[in-house]
Design a protein around this motif. Structure first.
Motif, mmCIF file in Angstrom:
data_model
loop_
_atom_site.group_PDB
_atom_site.id
_atom_site.type_symbol
_atom_site.label_atom_id
_atom_site.label_comp_id
_atom_site.label_asym_id
_atom_site.label_seq_id
_atom_site.Cartn_x
_atom_site.Cartn_y
_atom_site.Cartn_z
ATOM 1 N N ILE A 100 0.863 -1.186 0.000
ATOM 2 C CA ILE A 100 0.000 0.000 0.000
ATOM 3 C C ILE A 100 0.895 1.230 0.000
ATOM 4 C CG2 ILE A 100 -1.780 1.274 1.264
ATOM 5 C CD1 ILE A 100 -2.773 -1.425 0.349
ATOM 6 N N ASP A 101 0.679 2.123 -0.952
ATOM 7 C CA ASP A 101 1.413 3.386 -1.016
ATOM 8 C C ASP A 101 0.413 4.532 -1.121
ATOM 9 O OD1 ASP A 101 4.186 2.426 -1.138
ATOM 10 O OD2 ASP A 101 3.622 1.625 -3.101
ATOM 11 N N GLY A 102 0.757 5.687 -0.578
ATOM 12 C CA GLY A 102 -0.086 6.872 -0.716
ATOM 13 C C GLY A 102 -1.077 7.040 0.406
ATOM 14 N N ASN A 103 -2.180 7.698 0.114
ATOM 15 C CA ASN A 103 -3.193 8.069 1.103
ATOM 16 C C ASN A 103 -4.164 6.925 1.365
ATOM 17 O OD1 ASN A 103 -2.139 10.693 1.189
ATOM 18 N ND2 ASN A 103 -3.389 11.309 -0.541
ATOM 19 N N ALA A 104 -3.663 5.842 1.947
ATOM 20 C CA ALA A 104 -4.494 4.655 2.157
ATOM 21 C C ALA A 104 -3.987 3.840 3.340
ATOM 22 C CB ALA A 104 -4.490 3.791 0.899
ATOM 23 N N ALA A 105 -4.891 3.011 3.852
ATOM 24 C CA ALA A 105 -4.555 2.038 4.892
ATOM 25 C C ALA A 105 -5.369 0.785 4.611
ATOM 26 C CB ALA A 105 -4.883 2.590 6.273
ATOM 27 N N LEU A 113 -9.080 -8.284 1.468
ATOM 28 C CA LEU A 113 -8.324 -7.089 1.804
ATOM 29 C C LEU A 113 -9.284 -5.917 1.750
ATOM 30 C CD1 LEU A 113 -5.435 -5.828 2.283
ATOM 31 C CD2 LEU A 113 -5.522 -5.242 -0.155
ATOM 32 N N THR A 114 -9.313 -5.124 2.813
ATOM 33 C CA THR A 114 -10.131 -3.921 2.860
ATOM 34 C C THR A 114 -9.189 -2.729 2.923
ATOM 35 O OG1 THR A 114 -11.859 -5.100 4.047
ATOM 36 C CG2 THR A 114 -11.936 -2.699 4.122
ATOM 37 N N VAL A 115 -9.409 -1.768 2.030
ATOM 38 C CA VAL A 115 -8.558 -0.587 1.952
ATOM 39 C C VAL A 115 -9.429 0.665 2.064
ATOM 40 C CG1 VAL A 115 -6.855 0.674 0.578
ATOM 41 C CG2 VAL A 115 -7.015 -1.819 0.370
ATOM 42 N N ALA A 116 -9.014 1.600 2.903
ATOM 43 C CA ALA A 116 -9.658 2.909 2.994
ATOM 44 C C ALA A 116 -8.705 3.916 2.356
ATOM 45 C CB ALA A 116 -9.930 3.281 4.437
ATOM 46 N N VAL A 117 -9.256 4.812 1.539
ATOM 47 C CA VAL A 117 -8.454 5.801 0.824
ATOM 48 C C VAL A 117 -9.028 7.183 1.115
ATOM 49 C CG1 VAL A 117 -7.633 6.556 -1.442
ATOM 50 C CG2 VAL A 117 -8.040 4.121 -1.028
ATOM 51 N N GLY A 118 -8.159 8.135 1.432
ATOM 52 C CA GLY A 118 -8.604 9.503 1.705
ATOM 53 C C GLY A 118 -7.556 10.247 2.503
ATOM 54 N N THR A 119 -7.980 11.295 3.181
ATOM 55 C CA THR A 119 -7.058 12.044 4.030
ATOM 56 C C THR A 119 -6.596 11.145 5.170
ATOM 57 O OG1 THR A 119 -8.782 12.852 5.513
ATOM 58 C CG2 THR A 119 -8.287 14.209 3.553
ATOM 59 N N PRO A 120 -5.468 11.452 5.792
ATOM 60 C CA PRO A 120 -5.026 10.629 6.925
ATOM 61 C C PRO A 120 -6.094 10.498 8.021
ATOM 62 C CG PRO A 120 -3.252 12.073 6.235
ATOM 63 C CD PRO A 120 -4.473 12.471 5.444
ATOM 64 N N GLU A 121 -6.815 11.585 8.291
ATOM 65 C CA GLU A 121 -7.858 11.548 9.317
ATOM 66 C C GLU A 121 -9.010 10.618 8.898
ATOM 67 O OE1 GLU A 121 -6.836 14.496 7.840
ATOM 68 O OE2 GLU A 121 -5.401 15.007 9.396
ATOM 69 N N ALA A 122 -9.436 10.719 7.648
ATOM 70 C CA ALA A 122 -10.533 9.891 7.150
ATOM 71 C C ALA A 122 -10.155 8.418 7.135
ATOM 72 C CB ALA A 122 -10.952 10.343 5.752
ATOM 73 N N GLY A 134 -0.261 3.333 4.102
ATOM 74 C CA GLY A 134 0.474 3.814 2.937
ATOM 75 C C GLY A 134 1.500 4.867 3.319
ATOM 76 N N ARG A 135 2.532 4.933 2.555
ATOM 77 C CA ARG A 135 3.598 5.915 2.787
ATOM 78 C C ARG A 135 3.711 6.844 1.604
ATOM 79 N NH1 ARG A 135 3.700 5.273 7.704
ATOM 80 N NH2 ARG A 135 4.530 3.419 8.607
#
Length: 135
Positions: A100-105, A113-122, A134-135
């Motif tokens: 996982i890279d970028g704005n995701a966890a 696999l469940t991935v959330a994408v958005g701002t770090p807070e979201a 993500g980094r």
């Protein structure tokens, strides 16, 4: 850059997929496979034309209750879009190594696999028990 995208938010590599969640300033979110497996797709949702047909809490996501729209590819990859975040789920017998890279966890559970994408807070709010950030 996938067709229709203004900005790529992250990169998700799992199983046979190499995907990028993306957005467009006109209220479109999408998910494109970059063709690593020969199975290329680019699905999208126009948020301004759809009120959504299910809520985030109905689908089991944490965070604020928001209406979301969804689409899937071959019943293995699903994209859910809300006005503030995106969710990607991938189901496979063998998820293999996940990156996982970028704005995701993300988190893995029972072949999914469940991935959330958005701002770090979201992302933190939507997937508080994420095991990959993500980094």
């Amino acid at each position: 850059m996938p067709n229709g995208a203004d900005k790529v938010l992250a990169r998700i590599q799992v199983a046979k997929y190499d995907m990028v969640p993306w957005i467009h300033s006109k209220g479109v979110c999408g998910l494109a496979d970059q063709g690593s497996s020969g199975a290329t797709f680019n699905m999208s949702q126009v948020l301004t034309e759809s009120e959504g047909n299910i809520t985030t809490t109905e689908e089991g996501f944490a965070g604020p209750e928001e209406l979301m729209t969804g689409s899937s590819w071959e019943s293995m990859v699903t994209l859910w879009c809300t006005p503030t975040r995106m969710f990607v789920t991938v189901e496979a017998k063998d998820l293999g190594k996940v990156r996982i890279d970028g704005n995701a966890a993300a988190k893995k559970t029972n072949g999914k696999l469940t991935v959330a994408v958005g701002t770090p807070e979201a992302v933190k709010q939507s997937l508080p028990d994420a095991t990959m950030i993500g980094r």
